[in-house]
Design an enzyme around this catalytic site. Structure first.
Site, PDB file in Angstrom:
ATOM      1  CG  HIS A 160      94.272  41.347 -50.551  1.00 55.51           C
ATOM      2  ND1 HIS A 160      93.968  40.949 -49.267  1.00 55.51           N
ATOM      3  CD2 HIS A 160      93.927  40.316 -51.354  1.00 55.51           C
ATOM      4  CE1 HIS A 160      93.464  39.715 -49.301  1.00 55.51           C
ATOM      5  NE2 HIS A 160      93.421  39.320 -50.557  1.00 55.51           N
ATOM      6  CD  GLU A 171      94.226  36.980 -53.559  1.00 51.70           C
ATOM      7  OE1 GLU A 171      93.042  36.616 -53.517  1.00 51.70           O
ATOM      8  OE2 GLU A 171      94.922  37.132 -52.542  1.00 51.70           O
ATOM      9  CG  HIS A 212      89.045  39.155 -53.522  1.00 49.29           C
ATOM     10  ND1 HIS A 212      89.826  40.268 -53.286  1.00 49.29           N
ATOM     11  CD2 HIS A 212      89.500  38.199 -52.680  1.00 49.29           C
ATOM     12  CE1 HIS A 212      90.736  39.979 -52.364  1.00 49.29           C
ATOM     13  NE2 HIS A 212      90.540  38.735 -51.970  1.00 49.29           N
ATOM     14  NE  ARG A 221      87.073  38.859 -41.841  1.00 49.52           N
ATOM     15  CZ  ARG A 221      87.858  38.916 -40.771  1.00 49.52           C
ATOM     16  NH1 ARG A 221      87.643  39.825 -39.835  1.00 49.52           N
ATOM     17  NH2 ARG A 221      88.864  38.077 -40.621  1.00 49.52           N
TER      18      ARG A 221
END
Length: 325
Positions: free
Chosen positions: A101, A119, A177, A197
């Site tokens: 991200h 996150e 991740h 992605r």
């Protein structure tokens, strides 16, 4: 002025190919038929995805409407005109794609501007062979990651471990991740849906087509100095609030009980909103005017104007509490 009260919302359910049935079976979410329920967005204000209040004087209002009509009441000292956090549960019935991200700065310059996405995951349940991929192995650089992806062997350069319930994994923006299959996860993140992605495990659909990858953008935002990410473990012998993550986007705390119920300490009288969710067991939230019983999977948004509250746990229970920084 509406008397402040804890806000319950209707979950926003997402179905994808990697979902399952645990959101309903374990957390009591109102899923329908099928075995592809992947995410339950508990508290969200992001474009068309909106939490809707289900009870009390504000029933039927979206979180966006609350921000417009009751900003100080909801947000306190924060001047943010968008709700900054997104709370969700994920049922990883299959391995998710390898992702990364962007930071706030990168996301703000995109054709459709967004927040960055930092996150944290709390592992609610895990099968013994489940894997978390968190960060790159030591020494992996951009050329190594690019080659591994292009040659279909990305797993070789990803740091990985077998998680246990109670593990917390912090994933700042720029950290490569993926969540493996067999995991039920609670996630707190910035309110963003921007994902690049990098790798999808060489999967193809029934027509032989691969999912779209975002290799160049993903490599641009990857933090190659981040290295392996290790899990944070909630201490099983501590029956008080434990801080798991404190970063520049949010604070995440956990509170758990053992064989006996536990009375919590008072918190929340700080002119900030707080999020509460109960990934396992039961809890009771006590405000100055009422008591609310919380079952497994229940989530609440506590407005800044609510004042002090106390959360007590039933036996073998866990609660998570989050707020923005």
């Amino acid at each position: 002025m509406i008397e402040p009260y804890p806000l319950r919302f209707k979950p926003v359910l997402k179905q994808t190919l990697w979902g399952g049935r645990l959101l309903g079976d374990h957390l009591g979410k109102p899923i329908g038929e099928g075995a592809n329920y992947a995410e339950s967005w508990e508290v969200v204000d992001h474009g068309a995805d909106q939490s809707i209040v289900v009870s009390g004087p504000l029933a039927g209002k979206s979180l966006r409407e609350l921000l417009v009509e009751h900003q100080p009441w909801l947000m306190g000292e924060s001047e943010d005109d968008e709700f900054p956090l997104l709370l969700k549960y994920l049922d990883c019935n299959r391995v998710l794609s390898v992702q990364v991200h962007p930071s706030d700065n990168y996301a703000a310059k995109m054709p459709i501007p967004d927040r960055g996405k930092t996150e944290a995951w709390y592992i609610v349940a895990a099968q013994p062979d489940s894997v978390v991929y968190a960060g790159l192995k030591t020494g992996v650089r951009e050329a190594d990651l690019r080659a591994a992806i292009q040659e279909g062997r990305a797993e070789e350069v990803l740091h990985q471990f077998h998680p246990e319930p109670g593990n917390c994994v912090f994933i700042p923006a720029g950290t490569v991740h993926a969540l493996g299959k067999g995991l039920l996860v609670a996630e707190i993140q910035q309110s963003s849906d921007t994902t690049f992605r990098l790798f999808d495990w060489n999967r193809v659909d029934e027509q032989g087509n691969s999912r779209e990858l975002h290799l160049q953008r993903g490599l641009e935002v990857t933090d190659f100095d981040r290295g392996p990410v290790q899990p944070i473990q909630v201490r099983q012998d501590v029956h008080a609030w434990q801080t798991l993550v404190m970063c520049d986007k949010f604070v995440l705390r956990a509170f758990q009980s053992g064989p006996a119920p536990v009375t919590g300490e008072t918190f929340g009288d700080d002119d900030r909103f707080h999020l509460i969710t109960v990934p396992s067991g039961t809890a009771t939230l006590t405000t100055t005017t009422e008591k609310l019983r919380l079952a497994t999977g229940d989530s609440l948004l506590l407005p800044a104007a609510l004042g002090p509250v106390r959360l007590d746990l039933g036996e073998h229970s866990t609660a998570l509490e989050m707020t923005a920084v």
